[in-house]
Design an enzyme around this catalytic site. Structure first.
Site, PDB file in Angstrom:
ATOM      1  N   ARG A   1       0.843  -1.210   0.000  1.00 54.84           N
ATOM      2  CA  ARG A   1       0.000   0.000   0.000  1.00 54.84           C
ATOM      3  C   ARG A   1       0.876   1.257   0.000  1.00 54.84           C
ATOM      4  NH1 ARG A   1      -4.598   0.650   4.541  1.00 54.84           N
ATOM      5  NH2 ARG A   1      -2.796   1.137   5.829  1.00 54.84           N
TER       6      ARG A   1
ATOM      7  N   LYS B   1      -2.742   7.001   1.165  1.00 59.80           N
ATOM      8  CA  LYS B   1      -2.591   7.263   2.607  1.00 59.80           C
ATOM      9  C   LYS B   1      -1.594   8.409   2.742  1.00 59.80           C
ATOM     10  CE  LYS B   1      -2.280   4.814   7.006  1.00 59.80           C
ATOM     11  NZ  LYS B   1      -3.455   5.380   7.648  1.00 59.80           N
TER      12      LYS B   1
HETATM   13  N1  PXG Z   1      -9.560   4.740   7.111  1.00 61.15           N
HETATM   14  C1  PXG Z   1      -8.714   5.738   7.394  1.00 61.15           C
HETATM   15  C2  PXG Z   1      -9.026   7.099   6.959  1.00 61.15           C
HETATM   16  C3  PXG Z   1      -7.528   5.449   8.107  1.00 61.15           C
HETATM   17  O1  PXG Z   1      -6.673   6.443   8.407  1.00 61.15           O
HETATM   18  C4  PXG Z   1      -8.192   3.124   8.210  1.00 61.15           C
HETATM   19  C5  PXG Z   1      -9.323   3.467   7.489  1.00 61.15           C
HETATM   20  C6  PXG Z   1      -7.954   1.690   8.567  1.00 61.15           C
HETATM   21  O2  PXG Z   1      -6.893   1.151   7.765  1.00 61.15           O
HETATM   22  P1  PXG Z   1      -5.959  -0.015   8.328  1.00 61.15           P
HETATM   23  O3  PXG Z   1      -5.079  -0.365   7.185  1.00 61.15           O
HETATM   24  O4  PXG Z   1      -5.224   0.545   9.505  1.00 61.15           O
HETATM   25  O5  PXG Z   1      -6.856  -1.147   8.705  1.00 61.15           O
HETATM   26  C7  PXG Z   1      -7.262   4.131   8.528  1.00 61.15           C
HETATM   27  C8  PXG Z   1      -6.009   3.821   9.303  1.00 61.15           C
HETATM   28  C9  PXG Z   1      -3.945   6.654  14.348  1.00 61.15           C
HETATM   29  C10 PXG Z   1      -3.972   5.612  13.308  1.00 61.15           C
HETATM   30  O6  PXG Z   1      -2.889   6.802  14.987  1.00 61.15           O
HETATM   31  C11 PXG Z   1      -4.854   5.689  12.232  1.00 61.15           C
HETATM   32  C12 PXG Z   1      -4.845   4.693  11.274  1.00 61.15           C
HETATM   33  C13 PXG Z   1      -3.992   3.642  11.387  1.00 61.15           C
HETATM   34  C14 PXG Z   1      -3.118   3.567  12.447  1.00 61.15           C
HETATM   35  C15 PXG Z   1      -3.105   4.564  13.428  1.00 61.15           C
HETATM   36  O7  PXG Z   1      -4.975   7.325  14.559  1.00 61.15           O
HETATM   37  N2  PXG Z   1      -5.718   4.812  10.248  1.00 61.15           N
END
Ligand code: PXG
Length: 303
Positions: A52, A151
């Protein structure tokens, strides 16, 4: 053990780890990142996170100065130097130092930062009782302007939603796209369960294609639970049998109320509970070993 941070090939104590104020990651949010978990001495879904990251880099025409193999080794070495068994890894690649214009061609070399630290978990009680969410008025970035599949370091869209959440007293909130469909939350993907089927928005409507999301969908399919990627509205959330969110930080967490409407019985439902249990078991035994010698003694495979 004091935290050391990887910056452009070197390891620095966290107080001395720094990047230039001319870095376009700082000046413009020009860059990308990944948030990754380590469980039980293994990095969870490392290959998927690397894939990703490099796809995000490709989409913004960012040359990552390390290849995937070198990046994998840098992540694992950062974990080792910080003695990580269970933790959180933040991998950032920014455009690098340039001038005060926004032209990315002025940035000669991308900056790579890897932080491996422990993670603050949500209280277990929230997983047992379920959380309450609300919809915010800030709409998720449109696919045509800043595709949420990238991302990117530009998280202001999510932060504006988070500010609304904070003001209203919610830990997490639902975001809609510009057409009014439910897409995701500020840092989590969303699932509903209706008549035994698991439903989540498709990736083209404006979501980050979460790695936790994909894992939960795979675990559901293995259990014979029908999985559908479909657009839905707030009405479908309010009238769902069950609802839960997924993300690297939250893992999978039940939702029992949305916009003041009780979902299902108002308690975490059976399919949600089954999938959370399955996810936790899976996460404990899968992933890339950080300490290969130790991993040989543990059950489970790389992946
Ligand atoms: N949507 C958004 C907008 C994100 O930022 C996810 C979905 C979930 O994706 P994953 O691949 O993690 O299942 C995310 C991920 C934090 C933090 O510190 C935020 C994320 C991941 C890790 C930490 O707030 N967001």
């Amino acid at each position: 053990m004091s935290t050391v941070v990887y910056v452009n090939g070197g390891f620095f104590p966290k107080e001395q780890a720094s990047v230039s104020v001319f870095d376009h990651g700082f000046l413009y949010g020009d860059g990308i990142f990944e948030g990754i978990r380590a469980y039980n001495g293994r990095v969870f879904k490392l290959e998927e996170h690397l894939d990703r990251l490099y796809e995000s880099a490709h989409a913004i025409l960012l040359d990552v100065p390390l290849n995937k193999g070198e990046m994998r080794e840098a992540v694992l070495e950062t974990c080792r130097r910080n003695g990580i068994h269970d933790g959180y890894i933040r991998l950032v690649v920014s455009r690098g130092a340039g001038d005060l214009g926004l032209d990315p061609r002025k940035c000669r070399r991308a900056t790579v930062v890897i932080i491996a630290d422990t993670i603050q978990l949500y209280p277990e009680e929230l997983y047992e009782r379920g959380m309450k969410v609300a919809t915010v008025s800030t709409r998720r970035n449109s696919v045509e302007s800043l595709n949420p599949r990238i991302k990117s370091l530009n998280y202001l869209n999510n932060i504006l939603a988070k500010i609304e959440a904070n003001l209203a007293g919610y830990a997490e909130v639902i975001m809609l796209n510009s057409d009014g469909y439910v897409v995701e939350c500020t840092g989590d993907n969303i699932f509903i369960i209706k008549n035994g089927a698991l439903i989540t928005p498709p990736r083209h409507v404006g979501i980050l294609e979460g790695i936790t999301r994909n894992t939960v969908m795979e675990l559901a399919r293995e259990r014979g639970i029908p999985v559908r990627e479909e657009v839905f509205t707030r009405h479908d959330v309010w009238t769902a049998d069950e609802c839960f969110l997924t993300g690297t930080a939250a893992e999978a967490i039940p939702v029992v109320e949305a916009d003041g409407r009780i979902i299902g019985t108002g308690r975490p439902g059976p399919i949600t509970t089954e999938l959370i249990t399955a996810f936790r078991a899976y996460a404990q035994t899968r992933g890339t070993p950080i300490y290969p010698g130790e991993a040989a003694a543990l059950p489970g495979a790389r992946g």
